[in-house]
Design a protein around this motif. Structure first.
Motif, PDB file in Angstrom:
ATOM      1  N   MET A   1      20.809 -26.992  47.722  1.00 58.29           N
ATOM      2  CA  MET A   1      21.634 -27.001  48.940  1.00 58.29           C
ATOM      3  C   MET A   1      21.694 -25.600  49.527  1.00 58.29           C
ATOM      4  O   MET A   1      22.051 -24.648  48.840  1.00 58.29           O
ATOM      5  N   LYS A   2      21.319 -25.470  50.796  1.00 60.83           N
ATOM      6  CA  LYS A   2      21.371 -24.160  51.453  1.00 60.83           C
ATOM      7  C   LYS A   2      22.819 -23.790  51.675  1.00 60.83           C
ATOM      8  O   LYS A   2      23.589 -24.538  52.243  1.00 60.83           O
ATOM      9  N   GLN A   3      23.217 -22.618  51.189  1.00 62.02           N
ATOM     10  CA  GLN A   3      24.638 -22.322  51.208  1.00 62.02           C
ATOM     11  C   GLN A   3      25.049 -21.229  52.176  1.00 62.02           C
ATOM     12  O   GLN A   3      26.189 -20.807  52.194  1.00 62.02           O
ATOM     13  N   SER A   4      24.146 -20.778  53.023  1.00 61.45           N
ATOM     14  CA  SER A   4      24.567 -19.744  53.960  1.00 61.45           C
ATOM     15  C   SER A   4      25.339 -20.351  55.131  1.00 61.45           C
ATOM     16  O   SER A   4      26.143 -19.697  55.768  1.00 61.45           O
ATOM     17  N   VAL A   5      25.095 -21.638  55.384  1.00 60.72           N
ATOM     18  CA  VAL A   5      25.845 -22.321  56.442  1.00 60.72           C
ATOM     19  C   VAL A   5      26.685 -23.411  55.800  1.00 60.72           C
ATOM     20  O   VAL A   5      26.198 -24.165  54.958  1.00 60.72           O
ATOM     21  N   VAL A   6      27.949 -23.484  56.192  1.00 59.83           N
ATOM     22  CA  VAL A   6      28.785 -24.588  55.726  1.00 59.83           C
ATOM     23  C   VAL A   6      29.450 -25.264  56.916  1.00 59.83           C
ATOM     24  O   VAL A   6      29.613 -24.663  57.970  1.00 59.83           O
ATOM     25  N   GLN A   7      29.810 -26.537  56.687  1.00 62.98           N
ATOM     26  CA  GLN A   7      30.506 -27.301  57.728  1.00 62.98           C
ATOM     27  C   GLN A   7      31.975 -27.399  57.351  1.00 62.98           C
ATOM     28  O   GLN A   7      32.312 -27.602  56.178  1.00 62.98           O
TER      29      GLN A   7
ATOM     30  N   ARG B   1      26.091 -41.918  51.811  1.00 68.03           N
ATOM     31  CA  ARG B   1      25.873 -41.337  50.485  1.00 68.03           C
ATOM     32  C   ARG B   1      25.412 -39.877  50.599  1.00 68.03           C
ATOM     33  O   ARG B   1      25.811 -39.022  49.813  1.00 68.03           O
ATOM     34  N   GLU B   2      24.614 -39.624  51.608  1.00 67.38           N
ATOM     35  CA  GLU B   2      24.116 -38.254  51.807  1.00 67.38           C
ATOM     36  C   GLU B   2      25.279 -37.322  52.153  1.00 67.38           C
ATOM     37  O   GLU B   2      25.413 -36.229  51.590  1.00 67.38           O
ATOM     38  N   VAL B   3      26.135 -37.763  53.050  1.00 66.64           N
ATOM     39  CA  VAL B   3      27.314 -36.958  53.406  1.00 66.64           C
ATOM     40  C   VAL B   3      28.183 -36.745  52.169  1.00 66.64           C
ATOM     41  O   VAL B   3      28.610 -35.624  51.872  1.00 66.64           O
ATOM     42  N   ALA B   4      28.419 -37.854  51.441  1.00 70.29           N
ATOM     43  CA  ALA B   4      29.288 -37.768  50.257  1.00 70.29           C
ATOM     44  C   ALA B   4      28.780 -36.701  49.287  1.00 70.29           C
ATOM     45  O   ALA B   4      29.561 -35.962  48.693  1.00 70.29           O
ATOM     46  N   SER B   5      27.463 -36.611  49.160  1.00 77.58           N
ATOM     47  CA  SER B   5      26.908 -35.667  48.189  1.00 77.58           C
ATOM     48  C   SER B   5      27.145 -34.216  48.605  1.00 77.58           C
ATOM     49  O   SER B   5      27.074 -33.311  47.781  1.00 77.58           O
ATOM     50  N   ARG B   6      27.440 -33.983  49.881  1.00 81.46           N
ATOM     51  CA  ARG B   6      27.652 -32.599  50.334  1.00 81.46           C
ATOM     52  C   ARG B   6      29.125 -32.220  50.473  1.00 81.46           C
ATOM     53  O   ARG B   6      29.458 -31.073  50.735  1.00 81.46           O
ATOM     54  N   VAL B   7      30.015 -33.220  50.349  1.00 80.82           N
ATOM     55  CA  VAL B   7      31.438 -32.939  50.571  1.00 80.82           C
ATOM     56  C   VAL B   7      32.039 -32.168  49.395  1.00 80.82           C
ATOM     57  O   VAL B   7      31.786 -32.493  48.239  1.00 80.82           O
ATOM     58  N   ARG B   8      32.790 -31.116  49.707  1.00 83.35           N
ATOM     59  CA  ARG B   8      33.482 -30.338  48.680  1.00 83.35           C
ATOM     60  C   ARG B   8      34.908 -30.038  49.121  1.00 83.35           C
ATOM     61  O   ARG B   8      35.134 -29.656  50.259  1.00 83.35           O
ATOM     62  N   GLU B   9      35.814 -30.151  48.190  1.00 78.60           N
ATOM     63  CA  GLU B   9      37.167 -29.646  48.447  1.00 78.60           C
ATOM     64  C   GLU B   9      37.093 -28.123  48.346  1.00 78.60           C
ATOM     65  O   GLU B   9      36.321 -27.578  47.541  1.00 78.60           O
ATOM     66  N   LEU B  10      37.902 -27.435  49.137  1.00 83.29           N
ATOM     67  CA  LEU B  10      37.792 -25.979  49.265  1.00 83.29           C
ATOM     68  C   LEU B  10      37.803 -25.224  47.925  1.00 83.29           C
ATOM     69  O   LEU B  10      36.900 -24.430  47.647  1.00 83.29           O
ATOM     70  N   THR B  11      38.825 -25.484  47.083  1.00 83.11           N
ATOM     71  CA  THR B  11      38.921 -24.670  45.854  1.00 83.11           C
ATOM     72  C   THR B  11      37.794 -25.010  44.880  1.00 83.11           C
ATOM     73  O   THR B  11      37.289 -24.141  44.179  1.00 83.11           O
ATOM     74  N   ALA B  12      37.411 -26.300  44.841  1.00 81.99           N
ATOM     75  CA  ALA B  12      36.308 -26.693  43.960  1.00 81.99           C
ATOM     76  C   ALA B  12      35.021 -26.013  44.412  1.00 81.99           C
ATOM     77  O   ALA B  12      34.202 -25.579  43.598  1.00 81.99           O
ATOM     78  N   PHE B  13      34.842 -25.891  45.723  1.00 79.89           N
ATOM     79  CA  PHE B  13      33.648 -25.231  46.258  1.00 79.89           C
ATOM     80  C   PHE B  13      33.619 -23.757  45.852  1.00 79.89           C
ATOM     81  O   PHE B  13      32.600 -23.251  45.368  1.00 79.89           O
TER      82      PHE B  13
ATOM     83  N   VAL C   1      35.158 -22.202  43.358  1.00 79.20           N
ATOM     84  CA  VAL C   1      35.053 -21.941  41.925  1.00 79.20           C
ATOM     85  C   VAL C   1      33.756 -22.511  41.344  1.00 79.20           C
ATOM     86  O   VAL C   1      33.032 -21.825  40.634  1.00 79.20           O
ATOM     87  N   ASN C   2      33.455 -23.756  41.665  1.00 78.92           N
ATOM     88  CA  ASN C   2      32.322 -24.416  41.004  1.00 78.92           C
ATOM     89  C   ASN C   2      30.976 -24.141  41.669  1.00 78.92           C
ATOM     90  O   ASN C   2      29.967 -24.004  40.993  1.00 78.92           O
ATOM     91  N   ASP C   3      30.947 -24.094  43.008  1.00 78.69           N
ATOM     92  CA  ASP C   3      29.661 -23.876  43.681  1.00 78.69           C
ATOM     93  C   ASP C   3      29.365 -22.396  43.853  1.00 78.69           C
ATOM     94  O   ASP C   3      28.246 -21.954  43.637  1.00 78.69           O
TER      95      ASP C   3
END
Lengths: 221, 246, 464
Positions: B1-7, B106-118, B120-122
């Motif tokens: 997942m490219k992480q320089s851009v987020v939605q 399903r594709e959208v679901a796979s990219r969704v992150r809650e802020l704090t989880a993103f 810490v985990n990502d």
């Protein structure tokens, strides 16, 4: 109602396929967390349930220990399994010789005679049984009913003394059942006893002996 | 997942009632060197309708948000465990039987992150360089983030790194505050009783501020505190994490 | 709607002595359950197995019922089939009359509560005595249980002491030890002289026709040992395929219910007293009860039939904790009741129970067989909507909101309009203190945030 009609309604609903069938559970997990020292673990877990675990080196020690428990309880009589079902062949004879009265555990078939006999149990202080197995994981003992094995002996007296051969210790209920599934259901009644009778119905306060025995002594021989 | 851009998926409650939480979220993400995009046609994830049993309406809302989000790139970050859980789990379930949209859901679901989880985990970050005036903070675990997404430790780790913040464990932090969306209006008395229990636990901590990850629960608790005249502040975790670094 | 529903009953119960005692008990149960799970490394694996066993049984229930009936008959039992409570009660009454029974002892059973068996027996002039301590107290008080496994969790020891002094003539005491001793003494004669023992069934074992019964007090054993005739009343869904499966269920049941590794007495009964057995009942009747269950099995909430009645979902449920069991209005309370009761008895009268949840998910987390209670609550709500049973105000609100949320421009206008409208509401430091219509239900006890004059959408547009 007839069985066929009853089942037909169930079958119709099963036919809607609301639940995905995962298939029967395969043979249960057989590994045990309690492989090494069953006796030490059993001691800990049984004690935690509120039971008391005793040890005897030989038959004489065992019998005098039981007689001692009975004296402490000021018991004059006892209800017990027949001697061939307790791993102490001389126990009941010797207790009787020592002056303790053995109450018959055989309930007569006639209904009024049955009630009259059972009322005689009212104050019975001591029950003595063998045990078919002990379970380390939970501190339980397993009692099977049958000829010469009154269920009441482990149920009605205030004190229940169970004599267990340490060779019959098993890691867990799961593992015992996997090896003895036929034994468990070949008799009318198999009971897994885990500690003395208890209740926490009043304000969640645990108390013992509400209907069944208040004290459970397990004697390992 | 490219992480320089987020939605950013800001959620309807933040949009109308707490827009500053959205701004804080952007500030935190930009502070990590990310470019934040905001798909402008986003509305609501559909959870209010879904939880109330209005399946048709929930589906139409889920379909809309999936259409808006699926043509974007990078992780989709939301300052809400509840809405993130809706998009992660129930969105794809609702749309599973519509072949035109199911794969997108399903594709959208796979990219969704809650802020704090993103964070810490990502991103592997627990210290975002936040500083606050000396205060004692308790954390309330919102139900859907906690049980639906397993978010438990992440916000605590982040809060423990905030300079000036003393962390107080809230008794029964994992018990629902009684919000439950429509529940708070359908069963107002029980909802309020649950809120009162939450407030009682909160007061036992001696905290100056209650922090959480979902503005729904937070506005419920704050609404209760205000009505009862209790001077405990309430803050979304993004607001705290933004402090002291622009 | 003038009918008294969950909301009314729950509102009346909040902060009552009953509700406070219930909450305290429920929390303690939960602590014990969590401790038990933590000290049993295989708990999660056992839960998976237990779930699988229950789902597999339900998916093949017709087959397993036939197998159970056949094996139970072979083991010397009489098997009876009852399509509803009335029929089950009639069967019990017939057996009681044929055996000339005047005194019946009962061990705790939810299904006999459900079919109100005691009432039928008492009307026929038969004395019925509940022997589980909690149920005995309930019976003396003329109440109904408020918890699946702790029927008097709502009562204090003081109340129980007063009840005993009044009803069974013992000296006034609050000491649980003394209260237990009084109950033991009073009930012992009943056990030993009873003509008939009636129990429920925790699990039926299909391949051997055995029934399993678990009690901590030993009253289940006494009920099924002392009287000459034993009747076991079993909800038709209580089966497991094999005795090994039973072992798995017992492993998770006690840990989830009371936090014990096993219940004090877990009994497997395979038939009546065998020839020359020392004691035990001469006759054993098993009554298999449908009472709406086959209907539930065909519904989207069929999974609820997997419930093993441990009470863990009640104990963790914040709604149950605040309202107590009686607010649910029937035998089954808490999350399981909120799903089971509307499924069994219909949405028209009982659908409001499905609203009695904030969908926090604590029940699913606690359930030893992983029943997805939140999912089923939503299913029931969907059925309510489809049958037009949802509140009209809610219906309008959701439809309006959904219409806007699928049209982005309309949505943005709506959000902005909210901010404008809010300017005319009374506020205290930026929070509204009263809202009209449905909003009143919020603002009667809580302030509501005033919408910001500029939405996030507007702020974003301006800043970029």
């Amino acid at each position: 109602m007839r069985e066929e009609t009853f089942i037909a309604a169930v079958r119709r609903s099963v036919g809607f396929g609301r639940l995905e069938d995962p298939g029967p559970n395969p043979l249960p997990r057989m590994e045990s967390d309690f492989a090494d020292d069953l006796e030490a673990i059993f001691d800990t877990t049984a004690t935690r349930t509120g039971a008391t675990v005793h040890y005897a080196r030989n038959e004489n020690d065992a019998i005098s220990l039981i007689a001692q428990l009975m004296k402490e309880a000021k018991a004059e009589s006892f209800l017990s399994w027949d001697k061939e079902h307790i791993p102490l062949p001389d126990l009941t004879t010797k207790l009787e010789a020592a002056g303790f009265r053995r109450t018959s555990g055989h309930v007569p078939p006639d209904i009024e005679a049955r009630k009259a006999h059972q009322i005689g149990y009212f104050d019975c202080p001591i029950g003595i049984t063998g045990a078919d197995a002990g379970l380390a994981e939970t501190g339980s003992i397993i009692l099977r009913s049958g000829i010469g094995r009154p269920r009441m002996a482990s149920l009605i007296p205030k004190i229940h003394i169970a004599v267990l051969n340490r060779e019959h210790l098993w890691p867990s209920l799961r593992i015992w059942l996997a090896n003895h599934s036929d034994d468990a259901t070949a008799v009318a009644n198999t009971t897994i006893v885990t500690g003395p009778s208890r209740t926490a119905d009043i304000e969640m306060i645990i108390t013992h002996g509400v209907h069944g025995p208040r004290y459970l002594h397990i004697l390992l021989i | 997942m490219k992480q320089s851009v987020v939605q950013l998926f800001v959620t309807c409650l933040v949009d109308s009632l707490f827009p500053s939480v959205g701004e804080s979220t952007i500030a935190i993400l930009e502070g990590q060197g990310l470019t934040v995009e905001f798909p402008f046609d986003q509305t609501c994830c559909g959870q209010p309708a879904f939880n109330a049993g209005f399946q048709k309406e929930a589906k139409s809302m889920a379909r809309h948000i999936v259409e808006v989000l699926h043509d974007t790139q990078g992780p989709i970050i939301s300052p809400s465990g509840s809405c993130a859980e809706m998009l992660t789990h129930h969105g794809p379930e609702l749309l599973a039987n519509d072949p035109d949209i199911a794969p997108k859901a399903r594709e959208v679901a796979s990219r969704v992150r809650e802020l704090t989880a993103f964070l810490v985990n990502d991103l592997g970050i627990t210290n975002v360089g936040a500083r606050v005036e000396e205060q004692r903070a308790a954390y309330h675990s919102s139900c859907h983030g906690l049980r639906g997404l397993g978010i438990d430790d992440e916000p605590r780790q982040l809060l423990q790194q905030v300079e000036g913040l003393e962390f107080a464990e809230l008794p029964e932090a994992e018990t629902c505050c009684g919000f439950g969306g429509i529940f708070s209006i359908e069963m107002p008395e029980i909802s309020t009783a649950m809120l009162d229990s939450k407030i009682e636990n909160l007061m036992s901590t001696g905290a100056d501020v209650l922090v959480g990850g979902d503005v729904g629960c937070l506005m419920h608790i704050e609404g209760g505190l205000r009505r009862r005249g209790i001077a405990i502040q309430v803050a979304h975790i993004a607001t705290i994490l933004r402090k002291g670094n622009g | 709607m003038s009918k008294v529903g969950f909301r009314d009953r729950a509102s009346a119960a909040i902060k009552s002595k009953e509700a406070l005692a219930t909450a305290a008990g429920a929390k303690r149960f939960t602590e014990r359950r969590i401790q038990a799970a933590e000290s049993f490394p295989a708990m999660e694996a056992a839960r998976d197995e237990a779930q699988r066993i229950r789902l597999h049984t339900l998916a093949n229930l017709d087959r397993y019922l036939e197998q159970f009936a056949q094996s139970a008959t072979n083991a010397g039992n009489f098997v009876h089939w009852a399509t509803d409570g009335e029929e089950a009660n009639k069967i019990v009454l017939r057996i009681a009359e044929e055996s000339e029974s005047r005194l019946v002892v009962k061990s705790k059973s939810m299904v006999t509560e459900e079919i109100e068996l005691n009432h039928t027996l008492e009307e026929a002039g038969i004395e019925v005595v509940e022997t589980d301590l909690g149920e005995f107290i309930i019976q003396l008080a003329g109440e109904t249980p408020s918890h699946i496994i702790a029927p008097v969790v709502h009562k204090t020891r003081k109340q129980i002491g007063e009840l005993f002094a009044e009803k069974i003539g013992v000296d006034l005491t609050e000491d649980p030890e003394e209260l237990n001793a009084a109950a033991r003494f009073y009930l012992r004669t009943k056990f030993l002289e009873a003509d008939l023992g009636i129990s429920g069934v925790n699990f039926g074992v299909a391949d051997t026709g055995s029934i399993s019964l678990v009690t901590n007090e030993g009253n289940g054993r006494l009920t099924t040992t002392a009287p000459r005739v034993h009747i076991a009343v079993m909800g038709m869904e209580r089966l497991v395929p094999t005795i090994r499966d039973l072992g798995v269920m017992l492993e998770v049941l006690a840990r989830s219910a009371t936090g014990q590794a096993l219940t004090s007495y877990s009994t497997v009964i395979t038939g009546p007293r065998q020839p020359d057995d020392a004691d035990g009942p001469d006759e054993l009747h098993i009554i298999i009860v449908d009472n709406g269950r086959s209907n539930v099995l065909g519904q989207s909430t069929a999974e609820i039939l997997g419930c093993i009645r441990c009470g863990a979902c009640l104990n963790v449920c914040p709604v149950y904790r605040e309202s107590g069991g009686h607010a649910y209005g029937t035998t089954y309370s808490g999350p399981v009741g909120a799903v089971l009761v509307p499924s069994l008895l219909g949405l028209q009268d009982w659908g409001d129970l499905a609203q009695a949840s904030s969908l926090c998910g604590a029940c699913l987390e606690a359930c030893p067989v992983r029943i997805d209670l939140p999912r089923m609550l939503i299913e029931l709500r969907q059925r309510r909507v489809a049958q037009r049973l949802a509140t009209p105000g809610l219906r309008r609100a959701i439809k309006t909101y959904a219409a806007a949320a699928t049209r982005p421009t309309a949505f943005r206008v709506m959000m902005r309009a909210g901010g404008l409208a809010a300017r005319f509401r009374p506020t205290t430091s930026g929070w509204m203190t009263s809202l009209p219509a449905m909003g009143k239900k919020w603002t009667s006890t809580r302030d509501f945030p005033s919408p910001e004059t500029r939405t996030f959408h507007q702020r974003w547009k301006k800043s970029r």
